[in-house]
Write a protein that holds these residues in place. Structure first.
Motif, mmCIF file in Angstrom:
data_model
loop_
_atom_site.group_PDB
_atom_site.id
_atom_site.type_symbol
_atom_site.label_atom_id
_atom_site.label_comp_id
_atom_site.label_asym_id
_atom_site.label_seq_id
_atom_site.Cartn_x
_atom_site.Cartn_y
_atom_site.Cartn_z
ATOM 1 N N ALA A 23 39.106 35.315 32.564
ATOM 2 C CA ALA A 23 38.539 34.196 32.362
ATOM 3 C C ALA A 23 36.914 34.292 32.762
ATOM 4 C CB ALA A 23 38.960 33.345 32.403
ATOM 5 N N LEU A 24 37.216 34.506 34.063
ATOM 6 C CA LEU A 24 36.045 34.357 35.700
ATOM 7 C C LEU A 24 34.803 35.352 33.979
ATOM 8 C CD1 LEU A 24 37.624 34.029 38.559
ATOM 9 C CD2 LEU A 24 35.944 32.103 37.222
ATOM 10 N N ASN A 25 35.005 36.750 34.192
ATOM 11 C CA ASN A 25 34.543 37.982 33.977
ATOM 12 C C ASN A 25 33.659 37.462 32.107
ATOM 13 O OD1 ASN A 25 34.079 39.958 35.973
ATOM 14 N ND2 ASN A 25 36.040 41.153 35.421
ATOM 15 N N ILE A 26 34.693 37.010 31.382
ATOM 16 C CA ILE A 26 33.956 36.656 30.369
ATOM 17 C C ILE A 26 32.829 35.804 30.062
ATOM 18 C CG2 ILE A 26 34.506 34.994 27.921
ATOM 19 C CD1 ILE A 26 37.713 36.752 28.178
ATOM 20 N N ARG A 27 33.305 34.280 31.104
ATOM 21 C CA ARG A 27 32.496 33.484 31.808
ATOM 22 C C ARG A 27 30.900 34.188 31.987
ATOM 23 N NH1 ARG A 27 32.095 28.500 35.671
ATOM 24 N NH2 ARG A 27 32.103 29.935 37.369
ATOM 25 N N ARG A 28 31.040 34.350 33.220
ATOM 26 C CA ARG A 28 30.222 36.389 33.405
ATOM 27 C C ARG A 28 28.855 36.484 32.297
ATOM 28 N NH1 ARG A 28 29.683 36.355 38.674
ATOM 29 N NH2 ARG A 28 28.526 38.032 38.834
ATOM 30 N N PHE A 29 29.778 36.710 31.453
ATOM 31 C CA PHE A 29 29.273 37.602 30.147
ATOM 32 C C PHE A 29 28.899 36.660 29.610
ATOM 33 C CE2 PHE A 29 29.255 39.440 25.935
ATOM 34 C CZ PHE A 29 28.571 40.838 26.323
ATOM 35 N N ILE A 30 28.708 35.477 29.166
ATOM 36 C CA ILE A 30 28.426 34.968 28.707
ATOM 37 C C ILE A 30 26.860 33.835 28.877
ATOM 38 C CG2 ILE A 30 28.919 32.619 26.711
ATOM 39 C CD1 ILE A 30 31.206 33.467 26.576
ATOM 40 N N THR A 31 26.922 33.956 30.529
ATOM 41 C CA THR A 31 25.776 33.577 30.516
ATOM 42 C C THR A 31 24.946 34.340 31.281
ATOM 43 O OG1 THR A 31 26.955 33.618 33.238
ATOM 44 C CG2 THR A 31 26.953 31.286 31.606
ATOM 45 N N GLY A 32 25.214 35.879 31.297
ATOM 46 C CA GLY A 32 24.134 37.001 31.583
ATOM 47 C C GLY A 32 24.304 37.390 33.131
ATOM 48 N N GLU A 33 25.238 36.439 33.403
ATOM 49 C CA GLU A 33 25.288 36.986 34.629
ATOM 50 C C GLU A 33 25.479 38.934 34.804
ATOM 51 O OE1 GLU A 33 27.553 34.336 37.608
ATOM 52 O OE2 GLU A 33 27.478 33.123 35.801
ATOM 53 N N GLU A 34 25.608 39.170 36.247
ATOM 54 C CA GLU A 34 25.105 40.656 35.681
ATOM 55 C C GLU A 34 25.849 42.129 36.347
ATOM 56 O OE1 GLU A 34 22.384 41.929 39.713
ATOM 57 O OE2 GLU A 34 20.855 40.665 38.302
ATOM 58 N N ALA A 35 26.985 41.274 36.865
ATOM 59 C CA ALA A 35 28.382 41.900 37.163
ATOM 60 C C ALA A 35 29.546 41.219 37.397
ATOM 61 C CB ALA A 35 28.097 42.960 38.761
ATOM 62 N N PRO A 36 30.994 41.720 36.919
ATOM 63 C CA PRO A 36 31.713 40.925 36.940
ATOM 64 C C PRO A 36 32.323 40.703 38.080
ATOM 65 C CG PRO A 36 32.030 43.799 36.398
ATOM 66 C CD PRO A 36 30.606 43.422 36.414
ATOM 67 N N VAL A 37 33.632 40.530 38.017
ATOM 68 C CA VAL A 37 34.532 40.137 39.769
ATOM 69 C C VAL A 37 34.953 41.169 39.202
ATOM 70 C CG1 VAL A 37 35.746 38.706 40.746
ATOM 71 C CG2 VAL A 37 33.355 37.727 39.422
ATOM 72 N N VAL A 38 35.349 41.385 40.307
ATOM 73 C CA VAL A 38 36.542 43.028 40.561
ATOM 74 C C VAL A 38 37.559 42.342 41.912
ATOM 75 C CG1 VAL A 38 37.452 45.098 40.833
ATOM 76 C CG2 VAL A 38 35.438 44.507 39.692
ATOM 77 N N ALA A 39 38.302 41.667 41.762
ATOM 78 C CA ALA A 39 39.195 41.169 42.843
ATOM 79 C C ALA A 39 40.891 42.376 42.835
ATOM 80 C CB ALA A 39 39.929 39.564 42.935
ATOM 81 N N ARG A 40 41.589 42.163 43.936
ATOM 82 C CA ARG A 40 42.474 42.334 44.333
ATOM 83 C C ARG A 40 43.743 41.769 43.309
ATOM 84 N NH1 ARG A 40 43.419 46.589 48.193
ATOM 85 N NH2 ARG A 40 42.027 46.453 49.407
ATOM 86 N N ALA A 41 44.869 42.746 42.384
ATOM 87 C CA ALA A 41 45.604 42.669 41.884
ATOM 88 C C ALA A 41 46.804 41.314 42.806
ATOM 89 C CB ALA A 41 46.523 43.170 40.360
ATOM 90 N N SER A 42 47.120 40.239 42.028
ATOM 91 C CA SER A 42 48.334 39.644 42.644
ATOM 92 C C SER A 42 49.291 38.839 41.818
ATOM 93 C CB SER A 42 48.255 38.852 44.048
ATOM 94 O OG SER A 42 49.011 37.827 44.089
ATOM 95 N N ASN A 43 50.825 39.131 42.192
ATOM 96 C CA ASN A 43 51.425 37.920 41.576
ATOM 97 C C ASN A 43 51.930 36.313 41.610
ATOM 98 O OD1 ASN A 43 52.955 40.707 40.284
ATOM 99 N ND2 ASN A 43 53.996 40.660 41.989
ATOM 100 N N ARG A 44 50.401 36.443 42.603
ATOM 101 C CA ARG A 44 50.544 34.664 42.608
ATOM 102 C C ARG A 44 48.930 34.638 41.987
ATOM 103 N NH1 ARG A 44 50.451 33.816 48.887
ATOM 104 N NH2 ARG A 44 50.739 31.813 48.087
ATOM 105 N N ALA A 45 48.556 33.272 41.791
ATOM 106 C CA ALA A 45 47.478 33.175 41.109
ATOM 107 C C ALA A 45 45.935 33.162 42.015
ATOM 108 C CB ALA A 45 47.068 31.942 40.626
#
Length: 323
Positions: free
Chosen positions: A252-274
């Protein structure tokens, strides 16, 4: 020949520049005002939809124009015996239909959704018939919904069909109001009980959300329908089968960044917790949680999503006795 080659190279460059690493197996993002597809990944893949089902349940109940102040008794038959999910709504409680709808949508309570279908005109069979009619009316040709909660993995659809369901749901002020509340006090047997929205982005600073519904069962993974306003655009997103809550929020964060034209996607470590997120003046920032594989695009492009070109007084409902 050189012009064609240059055009192909330019197109390839623009597509790769917009490639976004997504953890969800199916993704569709559509600009509401124009119908333009902004992002797409496996949008035609049929998959279980879990509690996204409850948006359909809510529409059908509201279409029936039942008395929303009528008290519904939560019955033992409303208890989940499929997935044995928990509920904070006690059997025997008398709750207004309006509050039962709120419990089903905002906190995704399964007993509440089951009670709405059970007390529908004609009972559960009447409810199922109404759902089939609604699916047909919305043109959801790849959708089957057999029960009101989403606990049954046979409730299946595609991201493409679910955008249609989201757009229809957004026309119901009751649904948009309920699903965009971060928390609410519900009167249960004379006691005020606080319930929270299952979508942690609702109410977060920097997010303008017009519709929201999450879903999860093991067969469906983490799912999300959300309408957002970002970068001057209103867009509807559908995410199906993310491996963890953190992956769903990152998508959802990366989609919003794409829509607003921000440069790079967020990349973080996956987890079973939010993930935990801190609100800033412009956007929410993700803090990485426990260790795990990084979410990133593969060389073969299977995990990439590409930008694509636009396409054209109170009454009590008595318990039903089993025959």
């Amino acid at each position: 020949m050189l012009k064609k080659l240059f055009a192909a190279v330019a197109l390839s460059f623009s597509v790769s520049a917009f490639a976004v690493p997504f953890g969800s197996q199916s993704v569709l993002v559509v600009e509401d005002d124009t119908g333009k597809i902004l992002l797409e990944k496996n949008a035609d893949r049929v998959a279980p939809i879990a509690s996204l089902t409850k948006l359909m349940t809510a529409m059908v109940v509201l279409d029936a124009k039942q008395d929303m102040d009528e008290l519904i008794e939560i019955d033992r038959s409303d208890v989940d015996t499929v997935k044995h999910s928990s509920s904070r709504v006690p059997v025997g409680s008398l709750i207004s239909r309006r509050d039962v709808l709120q419990l089903a949508l905002m906190s995704s309570d399964n007993r509440a959704a089951a009670a709405l279908a059970r007390t529908y005109p004609g009972g559960l069979e009447g409810f199922k018939a109404a759902v089939r009619r609604k699916i047909a009316a919305l043109g959801m040709t790849h959708t089957v919904i057999e029960e009101p909660t989403g606990l049954n993995p046979h409730n299946r659809s595609t991201a493409g069909d679910l955008v249609k369901m989201a757009n229809a749901s957004a026309k119901y002020p009751t649904i948009t109001d309920i699903t965009t509340q971060s928390k609410e006090l519900i009167n249960i047997d004379g006691r005020e009980v606080e319930y929270r929205n299952t979508n942690r982005l609702v109410g977060a600073k920097g997010w303008d959300i017009g519709l929201s519904k999450t879903g999860y069962i093991q067969e469906a993974g983490r799912c999300l329908i959300m309408n957002i306003k970002a970068g001057g655009k209103n867009a509807t997103m559908v995410l199906l089968n993310a491996g963890a809550s953190s992956a769903r929020i990152l998508d959802a964060l990366n989609i919003r960044r794409f829509i607003t034209g921000e440069e790079a996607p967020v990349v973080a470590r996956a987890s079973n917790r939010a993930p935990r997120f801190k609100a800033s003046s412009s956007r929410a920032r993700i803090k990485a949680t426990a260790s795990g594989p990084r979410i990133k695009a593969s060389a073969g492009g299977k995990s990439k999503v590409k930008a694509v070109k636009p396409r054209a007084k109170a009454k009590v409902v008595p318990k039903r006795r089993k025959k």
